[in-house]
Design an enzyme around this catalytic site. Structure first.
Site, PDB file in Angstrom:
ATOM      1  N   CYS A   1       0.693  -1.112  -0.105  1.00  0.00           N
ATOM      2  CA  CYS A   1       0.045   0.011  -0.024  1.00  0.00           C
ATOM      3  C   CYS A   1       0.887   1.370   0.083  1.00  0.00           C
ATOM      4  O   CYS A   1       0.494   2.326  -0.921  1.00  0.00           O
ATOM      5  CB  CYS A   1      -0.838   0.052   1.280  1.00  0.00           C
ATOM      6  SG  CYS A   1      -1.302  -1.643   2.158  1.00  0.00           S
ATOM      7  N   ILE A   2       1.672   1.253   0.875  1.00  0.00           N
ATOM      8  CA  ILE A   2       2.531   2.418   1.182  1.00  0.00           C
ATOM      9  C   ILE A   2       3.454   2.932  -0.334  1.00  0.00           C
ATOM     10  O   ILE A   2       3.173   4.066  -0.682  1.00  0.00           O
ATOM     11  CB  ILE A   2       3.411   2.564   2.482  1.00  0.00           C
ATOM     12  CG1 ILE A   2       2.559   2.484   3.659  1.00  0.00           C
ATOM     13  CG2 ILE A   2       4.164   3.901   2.281  1.00  0.00           C
ATOM     14  CD1 ILE A   2       1.508   3.550   3.799  1.00  0.00           C
TER      15      ILE A   2
ATOM     16  N   LYS B   1       1.037   3.646  -3.170  1.00  0.00           N
ATOM     17  CA  LYS B   1       0.377   5.021  -3.126  1.00  0.00           C
ATOM     18  C   LYS B   1       1.146   6.211  -3.468  1.00  0.00           C
ATOM     19  O   LYS B   1       0.694   7.216  -3.989  1.00  0.00           O
ATOM     20  CB  LYS B   1      -0.306   5.230  -1.774  1.00  0.00           C
ATOM     21  CG  LYS B   1      -1.215   6.492  -1.868  1.00  0.00           C
ATOM     22  CD  LYS B   1      -2.772   6.334  -2.036  1.00  0.00           C
ATOM     23  CE  LYS B   1      -3.648   7.511  -1.891  1.00  0.00           C
ATOM     24  NZ  LYS B   1      -4.076   7.965  -0.663  1.00  0.00           N
TER      25      LYS B   1
ATOM     26  N   TYR C   1      12.833 -16.622  11.538  1.00  0.00           N
ATOM     27  CA  TYR C   1      11.930 -17.188  10.906  1.00  0.00           C
ATOM     28  C   TYR C   1      11.269 -18.236  11.802  1.00  0.00           C
ATOM     29  O   TYR C   1      12.032 -19.135  12.707  1.00  0.00           O
ATOM     30  CB  TYR C   1      12.459 -17.876   9.599  1.00  0.00           C
ATOM     31  CG  TYR C   1      11.560 -18.618   8.905  1.00  0.00           C
ATOM     32  CD1 TYR C   1      10.729 -17.723   7.948  1.00  0.00           C
ATOM     33  CD2 TYR C   1      11.151 -19.748   8.730  1.00  0.00           C
ATOM     34  CE1 TYR C   1       9.874 -18.189   7.299  1.00  0.00           C
ATOM     35  CE2 TYR C   1      10.182 -20.536   8.185  1.00  0.00           C
ATOM     36  CZ  TYR C   1       9.473 -19.694   7.321  1.00  0.00           C
ATOM     37  OH  TYR C   1       8.403 -20.193   6.289  1.00  0.00           O
TER      38      TYR C   1
ATOM     39  N   ALA D   1      -4.344  -9.348 -14.362  1.00  0.00           N
ATOM     40  CA  ALA D   1      -5.316  -8.551 -14.718  1.00  0.00           C
ATOM     41  C   ALA D   1      -5.764  -8.023 -13.156  1.00  0.00           C
ATOM     42  O   ALA D   1      -6.799  -7.583 -13.105  1.00  0.00           O
ATOM     43  CB  ALA D   1      -6.770  -9.221 -15.119  1.00  0.00           C
TER      44      ALA D   1
ATOM     45  N   PHE E   1     -14.533  -7.232  -9.083  1.00  0.00           N
ATOM     46  CA  PHE E   1     -14.844  -5.988  -9.018  1.00  0.00           C
ATOM     47  C   PHE E   1     -16.017  -5.775 -10.152  1.00  0.00           C
ATOM     48  O   PHE E   1     -16.248  -6.408 -10.974  1.00  0.00           O
ATOM     49  CB  PHE E   1     -13.736  -4.920  -9.324  1.00  0.00           C
ATOM     50  CG  PHE E   1     -12.952  -4.819  -8.254  1.00  0.00           C
ATOM     51  CD1 PHE E   1     -13.035  -4.129  -7.283  1.00  0.00           C
ATOM     52  CD2 PHE E   1     -11.786  -5.790  -8.318  1.00  0.00           C
ATOM     53  CE1 PHE E   1     -12.042  -3.736  -6.236  1.00  0.00           C
ATOM     54  CE2 PHE E   1     -10.666  -5.695  -7.438  1.00  0.00           C
ATOM     55  CZ  PHE E   1     -10.975  -4.670  -6.193  1.00  0.00           C
TER      56      PHE E   1
ATOM     57  N   GLY F   1      -1.161 -12.789  -9.006  1.00  0.00           N
ATOM     58  CA  GLY F   1      -1.892 -13.534  -7.658  1.00  0.00           C
ATOM     59  C   GLY F   1      -0.817 -13.480  -6.585  1.00  0.00           C
ATOM     60  O   GLY F   1       0.543 -13.260  -6.675  1.00  0.00           O
TER      61      GLY F   1
ATOM     62  N   GLU G   1     -20.677  14.947  -4.283  1.00  0.00           N
ATOM     63  CA  GLU G   1     -21.937  15.430  -3.988  1.00  0.00           C
ATOM     64  C   GLU G   1     -22.931  14.531  -5.375  1.00  0.00           C
ATOM     65  O   GLU G   1     -23.834  14.701  -5.177  1.00  0.00           O
ATOM     66  CB  GLU G   1     -22.319  16.847  -4.111  1.00  0.00           C
ATOM     67  CG  GLU G   1     -21.838  17.485  -5.459  1.00  0.00           C
ATOM     68  CD  GLU G   1     -22.031  18.736  -5.616  1.00  0.00           C
ATOM     69  OE1 GLU G   1     -22.985  19.404  -5.142  1.00  0.00           O
ATOM     70  OE2 GLU G   1     -21.102  19.581  -6.242  1.00  0.00           O
TER      71      GLU G   1
HETATM   72  P1  FAD Z   1       1.830  -8.964   5.879  1.00  0.00           P
HETATM   73  O1  FAD Z   1       1.644  -7.506   5.990  1.00  0.00           O
HETATM   74  O2  FAD Z   1       2.245  -9.647   4.523  1.00  0.00           O
HETATM   75  O3  FAD Z   1       3.101  -9.526   7.160  1.00  0.00           O
HETATM   76  C1  FAD Z   1       3.358 -10.811   7.374  1.00  0.00           C
HETATM   77  C2  FAD Z   1       4.695 -10.722   7.888  1.00  0.00           C
HETATM   78  O4  FAD Z   1       5.028 -11.994   8.456  1.00  0.00           O
HETATM   79  C3  FAD Z   1       5.798 -10.490   6.777  1.00  0.00           C
HETATM   80  O5  FAD Z   1       6.767  -9.577   7.002  1.00  0.00           O
HETATM   81  C4  FAD Z   1       6.419 -11.877   6.693  1.00  0.00           C
HETATM   82  O6  FAD Z   1       7.714 -11.547   6.118  1.00  0.00           O
HETATM   83  C5  FAD Z   1       6.320 -12.485   7.880  1.00  0.00           C
HETATM   84  N1  FAD Z   1       6.582 -13.813   7.856  1.00  0.00           N
HETATM   85  C6  FAD Z   1       6.096 -14.555   7.083  1.00  0.00           C
HETATM   86  N2  FAD Z   1       6.201 -15.819   7.692  1.00  0.00           N
HETATM   87  C7  FAD Z   1       6.971 -15.852   8.557  1.00  0.00           C
HETATM   88  C8  FAD Z   1       7.694 -16.906   9.482  1.00  0.00           C
HETATM   89  N3  FAD Z   1       7.279 -18.239   9.269  1.00  0.00           N
HETATM   90  N4  FAD Z   1       8.230 -16.244  10.491  1.00  0.00           N
HETATM   91  C9  FAD Z   1       8.309 -15.224  10.577  1.00  0.00           C
HETATM   92  N5  FAD Z   1       7.893 -13.906   9.939  1.00  0.00           N
HETATM   93  C10 FAD Z   1       7.248 -14.420   8.775  1.00  0.00           C
HETATM   94  N6  FAD Z   1      -4.105  -3.200   1.213  1.00  0.00           N
HETATM   95  C11 FAD Z   1      -4.834  -2.135   1.284  1.00  0.00           C
HETATM   96  O7  FAD Z   1      -5.585  -2.284   2.338  1.00  0.00           O
HETATM   97  N7  FAD Z   1      -4.672  -1.199   0.479  1.00  0.00           N
HETATM   98  C12 FAD Z   1      -3.889  -0.994  -0.566  1.00  0.00           C
HETATM   99  O8  FAD Z   1      -3.984  -0.192  -1.207  1.00  0.00           O
HETATM  100  C13 FAD Z   1      -3.024  -1.990  -0.780  1.00  0.00           C
HETATM  101  N8  FAD Z   1      -1.961  -1.978  -1.801  1.00  0.00           N
HETATM  102  C14 FAD Z   1      -1.438  -3.175  -1.847  1.00  0.00           C
HETATM  103  C15 FAD Z   1      -0.181  -3.191  -3.013  1.00  0.00           C
HETATM  104  C16 FAD Z   1       0.459  -4.099  -3.397  1.00  0.00           C
HETATM  105  C17 FAD Z   1       1.515  -4.091  -4.339  1.00  0.00           C
HETATM  106  C18 FAD Z   1       0.226  -5.424  -2.358  1.00  0.00           C
HETATM  107  C19 FAD Z   1       1.211  -6.571  -2.681  1.00  0.00           C
HETATM  108  C20 FAD Z   1      -0.632  -5.462  -1.400  1.00  0.00           C
HETATM  109  C21 FAD Z   1      -1.217  -4.337  -1.158  1.00  0.00           C
HETATM  110  N9  FAD Z   1      -2.370  -4.513  -0.001  1.00  0.00           N
HETATM  111  C22 FAD Z   1      -3.287  -3.178   0.176  1.00  0.00           C
HETATM  112  C23 FAD Z   1      -2.647  -5.685   0.914  1.00  0.00           C
HETATM  113  C24 FAD Z   1      -1.977  -5.608   2.063  1.00  0.00           C
HETATM  114  O9  FAD Z   1      -0.722  -5.037   1.811  1.00  0.00           O
HETATM  115  C25 FAD Z   1      -2.218  -6.753   2.899  1.00  0.00           C
HETATM  116  O10 FAD Z   1      -3.230  -7.090   2.976  1.00  0.00           O
HETATM  117  C26 FAD Z   1      -1.650  -6.534   4.311  1.00  0.00           C
HETATM  118  O11 FAD Z   1       0.007  -6.128   4.235  1.00  0.00           O
HETATM  119  C27 FAD Z   1      -1.856  -8.060   5.026  1.00  0.00           C
HETATM  120  O12 FAD Z   1      -1.464  -8.101   6.354  1.00  0.00           O
HETATM  121  P2  FAD Z   1      -0.837  -9.298   7.055  1.00  0.00           P
HETATM  122  O13 FAD Z   1      -0.580  -8.753   8.615  1.00  0.00           O
HETATM  123  O14 FAD Z   1      -1.758 -10.312   6.646  1.00  0.00           O
HETATM  124  O15 FAD Z   1       0.440  -9.723   6.096  1.00  0.00           O
END
Ligand code: FAD
Length: 511
Positions: free
Chosen positions: A70-71, A74, A137, A204, A234, A295, A491
């Site tokens: 997101c960050i 955007k 990890y 897509a 959508f 995906g 509006e």
């Molecule tokens: P994540 O934020 O993915 O965090 C999971 C963390 O766990 C990661 O740091 C990963 O490295 C860590 N991890 C994984 N496995 C392990 C392990 N075994 N041990 C230790 N650490 C581990 N959402 C919006 O609402 N608005 C947007 O505009 C938007 N834009 C997006 C644009 C892009 C390009 C992408 C890829 C995503 C976007 N999203 C957006 C989706 C949003 O980023 C995710 O929905 C959100 O980050 C999910 O949060 P989460 O906590 O489930 O997982």
């Protein structure tokens, strides 16, 4: 006992385990859950470890949204729309050189600096809340034990009373030759040191279209290749308008086609072999960069879920839950790793906060569940798309075609009207009727609004408030009873009268 940090004094630690709560994943959901649990006195550890992308990109604490989602997305979108407004600025009396070149490296440095400050802020916040941050990890040893492995391969075990899995997802790769070696994904694009040059976005998805949108706006020759439907799920009418707008603004769409092979050329380019899925013909073209946005997969593979007895969907690695609880009653899951839930940051955060409060809340406030209905969202394509509720197609499928009416309105924001030059020059920069509002109502339920869709500037800002109203069961009459704020784009929603069934033209003819 717990390693590092202060000795645990949690009143909740009567179970003899190292932690009341272990959170696996320090992204949007995991951080929110960890901090909320700690606020209520729980002894918490949060594990976050980023495995480098195929390309070797890695990042700090905060997960996908902050680092590769997101960050930065955007902010790059903002860079694109700023560039598009140079021509408006001239029309408003400024003298701006519309041909000035964009500095990719400067933008990336600015964005990565901001992300660095957010990573630091998250670490500080965990420390302040007395959450043990483990840059390790993590995987299950059994239903009450995990092991953490740090960068140097050092392994430790930790026991827990409760666990939240919040590991999110990572981009998928196409299973065709050269994809992993030569293509990048959203994990890499936001920190590319060199400008991407001529780029192919594959897929897509909203991530593919958003990336193509900002790259086109920044001046790169950009194509999108899609196998079938754009923005599946959508509203189809709006997806079509988004794609049409992108095409008129310079993004090339290669439809009904899949890449079959990626090869490196002698001069360092990527030769892509395409196949048209309708006619079977093959063709080749060279690109500087190929971004796969086909995906995302849940990253549960390395978690050793069977050791804890946690069930997961073998098709996608996602975890089915009821109110975020897995089949193992003291192990929970939130965010993108959840099966059949929206993959959005605020969804992960709210689910994490509510879950942690339900488990550890000691403030007498009601223990609320996460409600996944009517979640608003925005697609940050050059013409932004905000929506809440159902697409017109889903509404018809759900309530019956005869019960659904759609109110439609095309419009042009006031801010676009002064820039005649762009239009007169045959440049479709600020087209008439490019923006669109749609309200889908259920006639069988007092014209309850079941879908609200907006295509135009500031879509997220416009849509958020209507999401509140829809949560409160807004009807079309409520919209009609509301006085608009003039002159705004929002509006539109207070004055809509043209229905799909009337057959009247919803295009605006004047101011
Ligand atoms: P994540 O934020 O993915 O965090 C999971 C963390 O766990 C990661 O740091 C990963 O490295 C860590 N991890 C994984 N496995 C392990 C392990 N075994 N041990 C230790 N650490 C581990 N959402 C919006 O609402 N608005 C947007 O505009 C938007 N834009 C997006 C644009 C892009 C390009 C992408 C890829 C995503 C976007 N999203 C957006 C989706 C949003 O980023 C995710 O929905 C959100 O980050 C999910 O949060 P989460 O906590 O489930 O997982």
């Amino acid at each position: 006992m717990v390693e590092g940090g202060e000795s645990p004094t949690s009143p909740l630690m009567q179970h003899g385990k190292d932690y009341d709560l272990i959170v696996i994943g320090g992204g949007s959901g995991g951080l929110a859950a960890a901090k909320e649990a700690a606020k209520h006195g729980a002894k918490v550890a949060c594990f976050d470890f980023v495995k480098p992308s195929e390309r070797g990109t890695t990042w700090g604490l905060g997960g996908t949204c902050v680092n590769v989602g997101c960050i930065p997305k955007k902010l790059m979108h903002q860079a694109g729309i700023l560039g598009e407004s140079f021509s408006d600025a001239n029309a408003f009396g400024w003298t701006v050189d519309e041909k000035q070149k964009h500095d990719w490296g400067k933008m990336v440095t600015g964005i990565q600096d901001h992300i660095g400050s957010l990573n630091f802020g998250y670490r500080t916040a965990l420390r302040e809340k007395k959450v043990d941050y483990k840059n390790e990890y993590c995987s299950f040893v059994d239903a009450n034990t995990v092991k953490g492995v740090n960068k140097r391969g050092v392994e430790k075990q930790y026991t827990f009373d409760k666990c939240v899995i919040a590991v999110g997802g990572r981009p998928s790769y196409l299973d065709v030759p050269g994809a992993r070696e030569l293509c990048i994904t959203s994990d890499d694009v936001f920190s590319l040191e060199n400008p991407p040059g001529k780029t192919l976005c594959v897929g897509a998805s909203y991530i593919s279209l958003e990336t193509a949108g900002f790259l086109t706006a920044l001046g790169y020759d950009t194509s999108v290749v899609v196998r079938s439907v754009f923005l599946r799920g959508f509203d189809a009418e709006i997806a079509k308008q988004i794609v049409g707008h992108m095409e008129r603004h310079g993004t090339r769409m290669i439809r009904d086609t899949t890449p079959q092979k990626f090869e490196k050329t002698e001069d360092g380019k990527i030769k892509v072999e395409f196949k048209n899925t309708m006619f079977g013909n093959k063709f080749k073209e060279e690109f500087d960069t190929v971004v796969l946005a086909v995906g995302r997969d849940a990253v549960t593979e390395g978690l050793n879920l069977p050791a804890a007895g946690v069930e997961f969907n073998p098709k996608n690695g996602k975890i089915p839950c009821v109110d975020e609880q897995t089949n193992v009653s003291h192990i929970y899951a939130i965010g993108d790793v959840l099966d059949t839930r929206q993959e959005l940051t605020p969804v992960a955060i709210k689910a994490g906060v509510r879950l942690a409060h339900r488990i550890f809340g000691d403030d007498g406030k009601p223990k609320l569940k996460m409600n996944y209905d009517l979640v608003p969202t925005t697609v940050f394509t050059p013409l932004e798309y905000g929506c809440v509720g159902m697409s017109e197609e889903l509404a018809k499928e759900t309530y019956g075609e005869e019960n659904i009416e759609s109110f439609l309105s095309y419009f042009k924001p006031l801010e676009w009207t002064v820039n005649h030059a762009a239009h007169d020059n045959g440049n479709m920069h600020r087209e008439d009727n490019a923006c669109f509002a749609k309200v889908v109502v259920n006639k069988a339920d007092s014209d309850r609004v079941v879908g609200l869709h907006y295509l135009g500037p500031n879509a997220g800002e416009v849509t958020q408030g209507y999401a509140v109203a829809m949560k409160m069961n807004m009807t079309k009459q409520d919209l009609d009873d509301t006085v608009g704020i003039h002159p705004t784009v929002s509006e539109q929603f207070t004055t809509m009268s043209i229905t799909r069934s009337s057959g009247e033209d919803p295009q605006s003819k004047g101011c």
